[in-house]
Design an enzyme around this catalytic site. Structure first.
Site, PDB file in Angstrom:
ATOM      1  N   HIS A 217     -20.649 -27.825 -19.736  1.00 27.15           N
ATOM      2  CA  HIS A 217     -19.732 -27.253 -20.727  1.00 27.15           C
ATOM      3  C   HIS A 217     -20.228 -27.598 -22.111  1.00 27.15           C
ATOM      4  O   HIS A 217     -20.751 -28.686 -22.339  1.00 27.15           O
ATOM      5  CB  HIS A 217     -18.309 -27.801 -20.527  1.00 27.15           C
ATOM      6  CG  HIS A 217     -17.278 -26.981 -21.235  1.00 27.15           C
ATOM      7  ND1 HIS A 217     -16.930 -27.202 -22.536  1.00 27.15           N
ATOM      8  CD2 HIS A 217     -16.555 -25.916 -20.814  1.00 27.15           C
ATOM      9  CE1 HIS A 217     -16.021 -26.311 -22.895  1.00 27.15           C
ATOM     10  NE2 HIS A 217     -15.774 -25.518 -21.872  1.00 27.15           N
ATOM     11  N   ASP A 275     -14.214 -23.423 -14.035  1.00 27.64           N
ATOM     12  CA  ASP A 275     -14.541 -22.165 -13.362  1.00 27.64           C
ATOM     13  C   ASP A 275     -15.080 -22.378 -11.956  1.00 27.64           C
ATOM     14  O   ASP A 275     -14.992 -21.484 -11.111  1.00 27.64           O
ATOM     15  CB  ASP A 275     -15.556 -21.365 -14.185  1.00 27.64           C
ATOM     16  CG  ASP A 275     -14.918 -20.824 -15.445  1.00 27.64           C
ATOM     17  OD1 ASP A 275     -13.860 -20.215 -15.331  1.00 27.64           O
ATOM     18  OD2 ASP A 275     -15.469 -21.041 -16.527  1.00 27.64           O
TER      19      ASP A 275
END
Ligand code: CMC
Length: 341
Positions: A217, A275
């Site tokens: 991320h 996700d």
């Protein structure tokens, strides 16, 4: 800005129930789309069309008062789920379901999606709860592309439905809302190659080929807090659905295990992100992969609405107008069409 009182909460909950169905004209609008339409095309178009049914909310929308705003927010939050479920069923030639006022938000969505005239879909509490968490975790996330789009459009004085429709389009792009779909695509590819994940990880580590989708991320460099929250709930939902030995899930668990113990991923602080689990959760619930971004849009709805409100209610509102620095050629000669080769 404040948590609602019990009475405010009950009132808003009532507005959500009241606003769950969509008008027959909009149902026909959805039914008019080709069966293989992308659900995001359908969602953004239908959201824009929604404004046509609420002229009092779209004309002079910047002067919307508090009770009107609550009503508009409830329309958006409640109807997005009905539109999404209708698009799923229209695409499959299935009979549309009517919202059930006795069900909670997520249970009602699952009923709209999966009930049949001969059998009601009754959501397992663990599944409804995991879905609820998924929506909550996606409610807002700073100035991401779709939220900035909603704010940009709102700054022109555009109404809530038009602004949100633009946000849906921004979310549609694979660089924004598509990462959870990419996780399932990746797992399917690994499975089709007869790999258990080991080969894929080795290739990802070369830095030359593919990345491990659902890992890493830009902001969260130690762990993604959203991933930690959804992970627990995801496993409970899987348990309640009796899913144990699914080939894609086995590959996913292998990727997770290796990535958490391999020095390549540890040193680069690449942890499973939200996700990774949300794609697997959607798939386990039975939501088709091309609807994952729609699920993201349902979750992001309250955030977009809050951002729209913040822009629209700013007494010093100015239209957003980014500056551009031109770096192209300065002077170019005009060449007549006949001489252009
Ligand atoms: N798999 C393998 N290697 C990776 C990955 C990955 N998923 N992500 C980063 N790396 C490597 C990258 O090759 C680089 O290695 P090196 O230092 O040897 O060159 C190093 O880690 C740093 O990469 P970066 O591109 O500088 O990291 P970033 O912070 O710019 O990228 C990211 C963040 C999310 C774009 C990236 O990790 C990625 O592409 N992940 C996969 C896609 C994904 O899951 N996206 C969803 C993000 S969560 C949704 C949201 O909130 O936006």
């Amino acid at each position: 800005g404040e948590l609602p009182t019990a009475a405010q909460r009950a009132h808003f909950s009532g507005l959500l129930t009241e606003n769950a169905p969509i008008r027959e004209g909009l149902v026909r609008f959805i039914q008019g789309f080709p069966r293989d339409s992308h659900p995001m095309a359908l969602l953004s178009s239908t959201f824009n069309a929604l404004g046509a049914y609420y002229p009092q909310l779209v004309e002079n929308s910047l002067n919307i008062d508090d009770p009107q705003f609550d009503g508009a927010a409830a329309i958006a939050i409640s109807k997005v789920r009905t539109i999404a479920a209708h698009s799923y069923r229209v695409g499959r030639g299935l009979k549309l379901n009517y919202p059930n006022p006795d069900l909670g938000y997520c249970e009602n969505f699952l009923h709209l999606m999966f009930s049949e005239p001969y059998r009601d879909y009754v959501a397992k509490p663990e599944v409804a709860s995991a879905l609820n968490l998924f929506l909550l975790l996606h409610a807002d996330h700073e100035q991401n592309c779709s939220t900035s789009t909603v704010r940009m459009v709102a700054s022109s004085g555009a109404n809530l439905f038009a602004s949100i429709s633009s946000g849906v389009n921004a979310l549609w792009g694979p660089l924004h809302g598509g990462a959870n779909m990419a996780v399932i695509d990746m797992l399917e590819r690994i499975h089709a190659d007869g790999d258990d994940g080991t080969r894929f990880i080795e290739e990802a580590k070369t830095g030359q080929g593919h990345r491990l989708m659902g890992f890493g991320h830009r902001v969260y460099k130690n762990f993604d807090p959203r991933a930690q929250i959804i992970k627990k709930s995801f496993h409970k939902a899987l348990g309640s659905l009796g899913i144990k030995d699914d080939p894609l899930l086995n590959i996913a668990m292998k990727l997770e295990e290796v990535a958490l113990s391999d020095d390549y991923f540890i040193s680069r602080k690449l942890y499973p992100n939200v996700d990774f689990y949300s794609g697997l959760l959607m798939r386990a619930i039975g939501i088709p992969v091309n609807m994952f971004t729609v699920m993201f849009a349902i979750g992001r709805m309250p955030g977009w609405i809050a951002h729209w409100r913040e822009v629209a209610s700013n007494p010093k509102l100015k239209i957003h107008r980014p500056r551009q620095i031109y770096t192209g050629p300065v002077k170019r000669e005009f060449v007549p069409t006949a001489d252009r080769g």
